[in-house]
Design a protein around this motif. Structure first.
Motif, mmCIF file in Angstrom:
data_model
loop_
_atom_site.group_PDB
_atom_site.id
_atom_site.type_symbol
_atom_site.label_atom_id
_atom_site.label_comp_id
_atom_site.label_asym_id
_atom_site.label_seq_id
_atom_site.Cartn_x
_atom_site.Cartn_y
_atom_site.Cartn_z
ATOM 1 N N THR A 74 -16.465 -0.852 5.966
ATOM 2 C CA THR A 74 -15.911 -1.944 4.766
ATOM 3 C C THR A 74 -17.180 -2.160 3.693
ATOM 4 O OG1 THR A 74 -16.701 -3.494 6.745
ATOM 5 C CG2 THR A 74 -16.485 -4.979 4.882
ATOM 6 N N PRO A 75 -15.957 -2.129 2.621
ATOM 7 C CA PRO A 75 -16.289 -1.509 1.255
ATOM 8 C C PRO A 75 -17.829 -2.703 0.644
ATOM 9 C CG PRO A 75 -14.019 -1.672 0.782
ATOM 10 C CD PRO A 75 -14.419 -2.530 2.759
ATOM 11 N N PRO A 76 -18.745 -2.429 0.509
ATOM 12 C CA PRO A 76 -19.617 -2.756 -0.397
ATOM 13 C C PRO A 76 -19.443 -3.497 -1.578
ATOM 14 C CG PRO A 76 -20.281 -0.658 -0.835
ATOM 15 C CD PRO A 76 -18.885 -1.131 0.164
ATOM 16 N N ALA A 77 -20.412 -5.102 -1.357
ATOM 17 C CA ALA A 77 -20.172 -5.646 -2.860
ATOM 18 C C ALA A 77 -20.402 -5.223 -4.148
ATOM 19 C CB ALA A 77 -20.794 -6.742 -2.579
ATOM 20 N N LEU A 78 -19.733 -4.757 -5.111
ATOM 21 C CA LEU A 78 -20.004 -4.365 -6.240
ATOM 22 C C LEU A 78 -20.805 -5.008 -6.793
ATOM 23 C CD1 LEU A 78 -17.245 -2.126 -7.251
ATOM 24 C CD2 LEU A 78 -19.305 -1.340 -5.900
ATOM 25 N N ASP A 79 -20.844 -6.250 -6.908
ATOM 26 C CA ASP A 79 -21.710 -7.588 -7.894
ATOM 27 C C ASP A 79 -22.009 -8.487 -7.017
ATOM 28 O OD1 ASP A 79 -19.104 -8.679 -7.545
ATOM 29 O OD2 ASP A 79 -18.770 -8.193 -9.727
ATOM 30 N N GLY A 80 -22.710 -9.418 -7.374
ATOM 31 C CA GLY A 80 -23.049 -11.396 -6.423
ATOM 32 C C GLY A 80 -25.005 -10.599 -6.073
#
Length: 333
Positions: free
Chosen positions: A104-110
């Protein structure tokens, strides 16, 4: 279509921070012993300041279960959301080192990667306070339909019902799994979680979305709104086409369906150190046995063995090779 995974888990990707605590501290902090509460980031920071020396270990209910499945020698995958931060990188490293496929790709923001602050009292009970953080960014686009279609069992945690996007991901994955003739399993996760979503969980069961249901006694009582265990089990057995697996701590477990009712003992343990992850690892053992076509009694014994290993030390990931442990106890060839 042949299966590429034995079990694919979908859940919250969380880094656990554990600390020993006396009951008085829980009372002073306004915490309900043995429960799981959702907290915001400010509350998480406040609770962290109350902790003594800590142990930091990657966690998350379904992630722990998949680590157990892999340790038992089965093929496991996991879907969950972290942020591209230090804690997220630690989670990714740990779950892959456990032998679990995680893409699962990690979130880059938030929001930051989720964390759970766990207070462990002298009797081994754990009181969890979870900041969901990046978990709330998990959505339908994170579901790899080919991976879901290729897994013998899709395993999902009730905690996914809190973030709306994760709920949508859950339903999409379940639809794909069932369309491909696979089995869908759900763990109720926590009695407070059941309290929030009882009607929706019952709909999942009665609409035929779920094939296998995992619960402990308190979760089962909350689901059927009864304090009587026999009444709750009778209601569980009345659910059409459902296999129910109910853990009862030192009493062992019950495997219930319309056709049969099997009681299996707990595996003896010298000392209960920390109950964090006991249900997660029980599910790992049972799912591994089920995926291999073992009788329910033997699958339950594998679950009991894995749970016994996890409660004998701090943390919810196995410290021993569970496959070798199972072989040593005559449960796997």
């Amino acid at each position: 279509m042949s299966a590429s995974l034995d079990v694919l888990g979908i859940g919250n990707a969380i880094v656990d921070t554990l600390s020993r605590a006396e009951d008085d501290l829980l009372v002073a902090a306004g915490l309900v012993k043995g429960s799981m509460a959702l907290v915001d980031e400010a509350s998480a920071d406040r609770l962290y300041e109350l902790m003594g020396p800590t142990t930091v270990i990657s966690g998350g209910s379904a992630a722990n279960t998949m680590a157990g499945v892999a340790s038992l020698g089965a093929l496991a995958g996991f879907v969950g959301k972290v942020k591209a931060d230090a804690a997220g990188r630690e989670f990714i490293h740990d779950i892959r080192q456990a032998g679990v496929i995680f893409d699962t790709p990690p979130a880059l923001d938030g929001a930051a990667t989720a964390r759970c602050l766990i207070f462990v009292t002298p009797d081994g009970q754990r009181t969890m306070n979870t900041f969901l953080g990046a978990c709330q960014a998990l959505g339908p686009s994170d579901i790899d339909e080919a991976a879901v279609a290729g897994a013998k069992i899709l395993y999902m945690e009730g905690y996914l019902w809190d973030p709306p996007g994760a709920k949508e991901a859950f339903l999409r994955a379940a639809k794909v799994s069932r369309a491909n003739g696979r089995k869908v399993a759900l763990t109720l996760s926590d009695s407070f979680c059941v309290g929030r979503y009882r009607a929706e969980f019952l709909s999942l069961i009665r609409d035929g979305v779920i094939d296998i249901l995992f619960a402990n006694e308190s979760e089962l009582h909350a689901l059927y709104e009864t304090a009587d265990f026999d009444t709750a089990i009778a209601a569980l057995r009345a659910e059409k086409g459902l296999l129910g697996v109910v853990t009862r701590s030192e009493k062992g477990c019950v495997v219930a369906s319309a056709e049969s009712l099997i009681a299996a003992p707990a595996f003896p343990v010298a000392e209960v150190v920390d109950t964090t992850g006991a249900g997660d690892l029980f599910a790992a053992g049972f799912l591994t046995g089920y995926a291999r076509g073992l009788p329910h009694e033997k699958s339950a014994a594998l679950g009991a063995l894995a749970a016994a290993e996890i409660i004998s030390h701090v943390g919810a990931r196995p410290l021993k090779n569970l496959q070798q442990l199972a072989r040593d106890n005559g449960l796997l060839a």
